[in-house]
Design a protein around this motif. Structure first.
Motif, PDB file in Angstrom:
ATOM      1  N   PRO A  59       0.775  -1.514  -0.081  1.00  0.00           N
ATOM      2  CA  PRO A  59       0.408   0.307   0.005  1.00  0.00           C
ATOM      3  C   PRO A  59       0.986   0.940   0.304  1.00  0.00           C
ATOM      4  CG  PRO A  59      -0.128  -0.852   2.141  1.00  0.00           C
ATOM      5  CD  PRO A  59       0.469  -2.024   1.534  1.00  0.00           C
ATOM      6  N   ILE A  60       0.488   2.216  -0.406  1.00  0.00           N
ATOM      7  CA  ILE A  60       1.056   3.906  -0.939  1.00  0.00           C
ATOM      8  C   ILE A  60       0.031   4.721  -0.106  1.00  0.00           C
ATOM      9  CG2 ILE A  60       1.629   5.277  -1.749  1.00  0.00           C
ATOM     10  CD1 ILE A  60       1.342   3.669  -4.086  1.00  0.00           C
ATOM     11  N   LEU A  61       0.899   5.699   1.355  1.00  0.00           N
ATOM     12  CA  LEU A  61      -0.602   6.276   1.655  1.00  0.00           C
ATOM     13  C   LEU A  61       0.416   7.491   2.061  1.00  0.00           C
ATOM     14  CD1 LEU A  61      -1.350   6.217   4.623  1.00  0.00           C
ATOM     15  CD2 LEU A  61       0.039   6.398   6.059  1.00  0.00           C
ATOM     16  N   LEU A  62      -0.177   8.202   1.426  1.00  0.00           N
ATOM     17  CA  LEU A  62       0.098   9.788   1.548  1.00  0.00           C
ATOM     18  C   LEU A  62      -0.768  10.332   2.566  1.00  0.00           C
ATOM     19  CD1 LEU A  62      -1.133  12.117  -1.739  1.00  0.00           C
ATOM     20  CD2 LEU A  62      -2.142  12.625   0.462  1.00  0.00           C
ATOM     21  N   THR A  63       0.053  11.073   3.912  1.00  0.00           N
ATOM     22  CA  THR A  63      -0.171  12.008   4.542  1.00  0.00           C
ATOM     23  C   THR A  63       0.220  13.695   4.621  1.00  0.00           C
ATOM     24  OG1 THR A  63       0.310   9.925   5.851  1.00  0.00           O
ATOM     25  CG2 THR A  63      -0.229  11.788   6.922  1.00  0.00           C
ATOM     26  N   VAL A  64      -0.620  13.889   4.612  1.00  0.00           N
ATOM     27  CA  VAL A  64      -0.363  15.496   4.753  1.00  0.00           C
ATOM     28  C   VAL A  64       0.219  16.085   6.376  1.00  0.00           C
ATOM     29  CG1 VAL A  64      -1.402  18.034   4.488  1.00  0.00           C
ATOM     30  CG2 VAL A  64      -2.424  16.438   2.978  1.00  0.00           C
ATOM     31  N   TYR A  65       0.837  17.532   6.427  1.00  0.00           N
ATOM     32  CA  TYR A  65       1.176  17.988   7.795  1.00  0.00           C
ATOM     33  C   TYR A  65       1.331  18.608   7.984  1.00  0.00           C
ATOM     34  CZ  TYR A  65       3.013  13.091   9.159  1.00  0.00           C
ATOM     35  OH  TYR A  65       2.873  12.028   9.307  1.00  0.00           O
ATOM     36  N   ASP A  66       1.284  19.704   8.592  1.00  0.00           N
ATOM     37  CA  ASP A  66       1.575  20.951   8.684  1.00  0.00           C
ATOM     38  C   ASP A  66       2.786  21.063   9.788  1.00  0.00           C
ATOM     39  OD1 ASP A  66       1.199  24.121   9.724  1.00  0.00           O
ATOM     40  OD2 ASP A  66       0.030  23.265  11.436  1.00  0.00           O
ATOM     41  N   LYS A  67       3.423  21.754   9.319  1.00  0.00           N
ATOM     42  CA  LYS A  67       5.039  22.339   9.616  1.00  0.00           C
ATOM     43  C   LYS A  67       4.806  23.126  10.964  1.00  0.00           C
ATOM     44  CE  LYS A  67       9.351  22.264   9.566  1.00  0.00           C
ATOM     45  NZ  LYS A  67       9.938  20.618  10.250  1.00  0.00           N
ATOM     46  N   ASP A  68       5.230  22.834  11.954  1.00  0.00           N
ATOM     47  CA  ASP A  68       5.125  23.722  13.203  1.00  0.00           C
ATOM     48  C   ASP A  68       7.661  23.474  13.311  1.00  0.00           C
ATOM     49  OD1 ASP A  68       2.607  24.341  13.409  1.00  0.00           O
ATOM     50  OD2 ASP A  68       2.545  22.299  14.680  1.00  0.00           O
ATOM     51  N   THR A  69       6.996  24.435  14.457  1.00  0.00           N
ATOM     52  CA  THR A  69       9.382  25.133  14.345  1.00  0.00           C
ATOM     53  C   THR A  69       9.270  24.506  15.913  1.00  0.00           C
ATOM     54  OG1 THR A  69       8.507  27.022  12.998  1.00  0.00           O
ATOM     55  CG2 THR A  69      10.194  26.736  14.617  1.00  0.00           C
ATOM     56  N   PHE A  70       8.557  24.376  16.172  1.00  0.00           N
ATOM     57  CA  PHE A  70       8.486  24.271  18.455  1.00  0.00           C
ATOM     58  C   PHE A  70       8.239  23.652  18.802  1.00  0.00           C
ATOM     59  CE2 PHE A  70       9.138  29.201  17.455  1.00  0.00           C
ATOM     60  CZ  PHE A  70      10.476  29.591  17.705  1.00  0.00           C
ATOM     61  N   THR A  71       6.461  22.840  17.938  1.00  0.00           N
ATOM     62  CA  THR A  71       6.878  21.264  18.774  1.00  0.00           C
ATOM     63  C   THR A  71       6.105  20.899  17.552  1.00  0.00           C
ATOM     64  OG1 THR A  71       3.983  22.201  17.449  1.00  0.00           O
ATOM     65  CG2 THR A  71       5.034  22.624  20.099  1.00  0.00           C
ATOM     66  N   GLU A  72       6.083  19.121  17.566  1.00  0.00           N
ATOM     67  CA  GLU A  72       5.597  18.052  16.483  1.00  0.00           C
ATOM     68  C   GLU A  72       4.487  18.697  15.818  1.00  0.00           C
ATOM     69  OE1 GLU A  72       4.649  13.257  16.279  1.00  0.00           O
ATOM     70  OE2 GLU A  72       5.037  14.316  18.411  1.00  0.00           O
ATOM     71  N   ASP A  73       4.965  18.249  14.262  1.00  0.00           N
ATOM     72  CA  ASP A  73       4.333  18.473  12.952  1.00  0.00           C
ATOM     73  C   ASP A  73       3.050  18.489  13.389  1.00  0.00           C
ATOM     74  OD1 ASP A  73       6.190  19.784  11.748  1.00  0.00           O
ATOM     75  OD2 ASP A  73       7.333  18.616  10.433  1.00  0.00           O
ATOM     76  N   ASP A  74       2.372  18.878  12.773  1.00  0.00           N
ATOM     77  CA  ASP A  74       0.258  18.655  13.118  1.00  0.00           C
ATOM     78  C   ASP A  74      -0.397  17.761  11.734  1.00  0.00           C
ATOM     79  OD1 ASP A  74      -0.469  20.426  15.973  1.00  0.00           O
ATOM     80  OD2 ASP A  74      -0.715  21.578  14.442  1.00  0.00           O
ATOM     81  N   LYS A  75      -1.286  16.103  11.988  1.00  0.00           N
ATOM     82  CA  LYS A  75      -1.408  15.874  11.625  1.00  0.00           C
ATOM     83  C   LYS A  75      -2.381  16.351   9.923  1.00  0.00           C
ATOM     84  CE  LYS A  75      -2.664  11.492   9.622  1.00  0.00           C
ATOM     85  NZ  LYS A  75      -2.531   9.802  10.701  1.00  0.00           N
ATOM     86  N   MET A  76      -3.108  16.582   9.551  1.00  0.00           N
ATOM     87  CA  MET A  76      -3.977  17.174   8.542  1.00  0.00           C
ATOM     88  C   MET A  76      -4.728  16.101   7.832  1.00  0.00           C
ATOM     89  SD  MET A  76      -1.975  20.616   7.266  1.00  0.00           S
ATOM     90  CE  MET A  76      -3.649  21.548   6.586  1.00  0.00           C
ATOM     91  N   GLY A  77      -4.231  14.868   7.964  1.00  0.00           N
ATOM     92  CA  GLY A  77      -5.347  14.085   7.393  1.00  0.00           C
ATOM     93  C   GLY A  77      -4.471  12.773   6.110  1.00  0.00           C
ATOM     94  N   ASP A  78      -5.140  11.571   5.762  1.00  0.00           N
ATOM     95  CA  ASP A  78      -3.939  10.872   5.016  1.00  0.00           C
ATOM     96  C   ASP A  78      -5.073  10.218   4.412  1.00  0.00           C
ATOM     97  OD1 ASP A  78      -5.694   8.196   6.186  1.00  0.00           O
ATOM     98  OD2 ASP A  78      -5.032   9.662   8.234  1.00  0.00           O
TER      99      ASP A  78
END
Length: 174
Positions: free
Chosen positions: A66-85
């Protein structure tokens, strides 16, 4: 490298109506994962409708992985937030490649794939013959999130010196 079937180019075109993860916007990027391979696009700052147009290339050894596509929000000081997959279902594309078609007129629709509960398509997706190659454009609805879609395009690249991909002896059927 003998077990390598070919390469799959995934053009990550753009995001549509992605969720806001920061105060007023997001800094989205896409990660494509297949087995041990992990590739990512560049980050688009402050944009919930980003245009990446990045080409990511996967080495394909098994068409069933399987091929998984995941979108993230880049954050500077915290872990990047998941925006869906979403999962990229390449089975219809692979089935068209197995047909071994050649010399079709540009723009020929080889297959139409409808959205269903087994794929993440938000709209009909067509496998199209253009310039001696097959392409599949798809708009993927992101899961595990309120809204958002990502447009991608698939293109197969045969490897020189390897059996042609559409040779039925190269891989087992689905």
């Amino acid at each position: 490298m003998e077990d390598l079937l070919g390469l799959l180019r995934i053009r990550v075109k753009r995001g549509i109506n992605l969720v806001v993860r920061d105060t007023v916007s997001s800094d989205p990027y896409v990660v494509i994962t297949m087995g041990h391979q992990k590739l990512k696009t560049g980050v688009v700052k402050n944009n919930c409708n980003p245009v990446w147009n990045d080409v990511l290339t996967l080495s394909i050894k098994d068409v069933h992985t399987p091929i998984l596509l995941t979108v993230y929000d880049k954050d500077t000081f915290t872990e990047d937030d998941k925006m869906g997959d979403a999962t990229i279902d390449m089975k219809p594309y692979i089935d068209c490649m197995r047909m071994g078609l050649e010399n079709l007129p540009n723009g020929t629709k080889v297959e139409r794939v409808q959205p269903n509960r087994n794929n993440c398509l938000s709209d009909e997706s067509c496998v199209i013959w253009n310039d001696g190659k097959m392409f599949q454009d798809m708009c993927l609805r992101l899961r595990n999130v309120k809204q958002g879609e990502v447009e991608v395009q698939l293109e197969w690249v045969d490897l020189p010196g390897h059996k042609a991909f559409h040779s039925k002896s190269v891989y087992a059927p689905y």
